[in-house]
Design an enzyme around this catalytic site. Structure first.
Site, PDB file in Angstrom:
ATOM      1  N   GLU A  54       0.153  -7.791   1.356  1.00 46.13           N
ATOM      2  CA  GLU A  54       0.005  -9.016   2.101  1.00 46.13           C
ATOM      3  C   GLU A  54       0.394  -8.780   3.577  1.00 46.13           C
ATOM      4  O   GLU A  54      -0.579  -9.343   4.375  1.00 46.13           O
ATOM      5  CB  GLU A  54       0.892 -10.263   1.428  1.00 46.13           C
ATOM      6  CG  GLU A  54       0.726 -10.323   0.088  1.00 46.13           C
ATOM      7  CD  GLU A  54       1.622  -9.730  -0.868  1.00 46.13           C
ATOM      8  OE1 GLU A  54       2.203 -10.214  -1.642  1.00 46.13           O
ATOM      9  OE2 GLU A  54       1.884  -8.597  -0.595  1.00 46.13           O
ATOM     10  N   SER A 169      -5.314  29.578 -26.641  1.00 48.78           N
ATOM     11  CA  SER A 169      -5.682  28.230 -26.247  1.00 48.78           C
ATOM     12  C   SER A 169      -6.614  27.986 -24.940  1.00 48.78           C
ATOM     13  O   SER A 169      -7.104  26.845 -24.639  1.00 48.78           O
ATOM     14  CB  SER A 169      -4.579  27.068 -26.165  1.00 48.78           C
ATOM     15  OG  SER A 169      -3.628  27.670 -25.039  1.00 48.78           O
ATOM     16  N   TRP A 171     -10.106  28.317 -23.100  1.00 47.84           N
ATOM     17  CA  TRP A 171      -9.978  27.015 -22.891  1.00 47.84           C
ATOM     18  C   TRP A 171     -10.525  26.083 -23.756  1.00 47.84           C
ATOM     19  O   TRP A 171     -11.717  26.508 -24.273  1.00 47.84           O
ATOM     20  CB  TRP A 171     -10.662  26.666 -21.426  1.00 47.84           C
ATOM     21  CG  TRP A 171      -9.472  27.185 -20.309  1.00 47.84           C
ATOM     22  CD1 TRP A 171     -10.200  28.309 -19.532  1.00 47.84           C
ATOM     23  CD2 TRP A 171      -8.545  27.005 -19.857  1.00 47.84           C
ATOM     24  NE1 TRP A 171      -9.283  28.582 -18.594  1.00 47.84           N
ATOM     25  CE2 TRP A 171      -8.162  27.781 -18.857  1.00 47.84           C
ATOM     26  CE3 TRP A 171      -7.389  25.932 -20.160  1.00 47.84           C
ATOM     27  CZ2 TRP A 171      -7.030  27.632 -17.994  1.00 47.84           C
ATOM     28  CZ3 TRP A 171      -6.591  25.933 -19.390  1.00 47.84           C
ATOM     29  CH2 TRP A 171      -5.911  26.592 -18.323  1.00 47.84           C
ATOM     30  N   THR A 197       5.814  25.817 -24.088  1.00 50.33           N
ATOM     31  CA  THR A 197       4.480  25.644 -23.496  1.00 50.33           C
ATOM     32  C   THR A 197       4.606  26.711 -22.217  1.00 50.33           C
ATOM     33  O   THR A 197       3.286  27.368 -22.185  1.00 50.33           O
ATOM     34  CB  THR A 197       4.350  24.480 -22.827  1.00 50.33           C
ATOM     35  OG1 THR A 197       4.119  23.567 -24.015  1.00 50.33           O
ATOM     36  CG2 THR A 197       2.987  24.383 -22.132  1.00 50.33           C
TER      37      THR A 197
END
Length: 332
Positions: A54, A169, A171, A197
């Site tokens: 505002e 994994s 891709w 990971t």
């Protein structure tokens, strides 16, 4: 109030430009209309500590007598990093305020609207409340539950696999899908991942803040993930352990105390499963591939279940395409 829908959508569009930059503040956009319904000024909250939407819009005008101000969140009425927005709205001569939703912050909620009404400003709303609440779902959870918002991202084959049994994994999904993941990360205060990971993929996960769960301190400071960003590490040395796992509830409470209002979980199926009870949003990328290997790694795995009624139930939110892949977004 339907005549204001177009302008409220414009406020939401403006607010989104600052995604990832306003936390712990909300995303807010503002539009100012003259008597003919023409937009004469716009603004949005660009960054935490800077002008609210505002004020940003009103400072571009000398006066705004008899104008209408449209904003997706109730104007604040208290001093914080900036002065109250209600004060400048009144000072500039705004005659009507159209708002999208009330502020869930108890310091503000309803008080801003009351202050405007008491000053003779006409107040209309809520307008497109569901859309406005969706925009600020993180901010709402932070103030109503005093908790960190949790999002989980996973990318799988059609049969729900994130890797082969050898942990290969790369891709599963395409460049386009992975580019969207980078966009999603920007919406959240921090990325969270596990030592498993890091050891398997050695990802960089570029982000301003990273949370690493490394119960046994297995990761090396030479890993890519440690080379950039502010790092928070949880291990058995600083975190309680339950069922041979780090206590997720303790971690989330600690993140909230640290001012991390939202977290983006990118990890394997075990950690995904641990965070699932606390998950507010799930981003599921699916590649048009079938691994067909029952020993491959799944995106969620935990305890064995004997009944379908034990499923975690989610609500479908949206669908988008990043050819050849798709993204399905769910919420609790």
């Amino acid at each position: 109030m339907k005549q204001y829908n177009h302008y409220m959508n414009k406020c939401i569009e403006l607010a989104r430009q600052a995604q990832g930059d306003t936390s712990p503040n909300p995303l807010v956009g503002c539009v100012i209309l003259n008597n003919q319904g023409e937009i004469i000024s716009t603004g949005y909250h660009r960054k935490y500590g800077e002008n609210h939407a505002e004020r940003d819009a009103l400072l571009k005008l000398d006066r705004a007598d008899d104008c209408t101000l449209v904003v997706n969140l109730e104007p604040c009425s208290h001093f914080g990093k900036t002065p109250p927005c209600t004060d400048i709205i009144i000072e500039k001569g705004i005659k009507k305020v159209v708002y999208g939703m009330k502020d869930p912050n108890p310091v503000v909620s309803g008080n801003g609207l009351k202050k405007l009404r008491d000053a003779g400003v006409e107040v209309i709303g809520p307008v497109l409340e569901d859309e406005c609440r969706k925009l600020n779902e993180i901010f709402i959870k932070n103030h109503t539950k005093k908790q960190t918002f949790v999002a989980i991202k996973t990318a799988t084959t059609i049969d729900g696999k994130i890797a082969t049994y050898t942990d290969d994994s790369k891709w599963i999904t395409s460049d386009a899908a992975r580019s969207e993941v980078r966009n999603l990360r920007k919406k959240y205060d921090a990325i969270l991942t596990s030592s498993a990971t890091i050891l398997a993929d050695n990802p960089t996960m570029e982000h301003k803040k990273k949370v690493i769960l490394d119960r046994e301190n297995k990761t090396s400071l030479d890993a890519n993930i440690y080379k950039q960003g502010e790092i928070y590490v949880f291990s058995k040395e600083n975190t309680p352990v339950k069922d041979n796992k780090l206590d997720v509830e303790f971690i989330l409470n600690k993140l909230y105390e640290l001012g991390i209002m939202s977290v983006f979980v990118e990890a394997g199926g075990g950690l995904n499963e641990s965070f699932l009870p606390y998950c507010d949003k799930l981003y599921h990328f699916i590649a048009p591939k079938i691994l067909g290997d029952n020993t491959g790694k799944s995106c969620f795995y935990g305890k064995s279940q004997d009944k379908i009624s034990n499923c975690t139930n989610l609500r479908f939110e949206s669908f988008s395409q990043f050819p050849p892949d798709i993204l399905i977004t769910y919420s609790k």
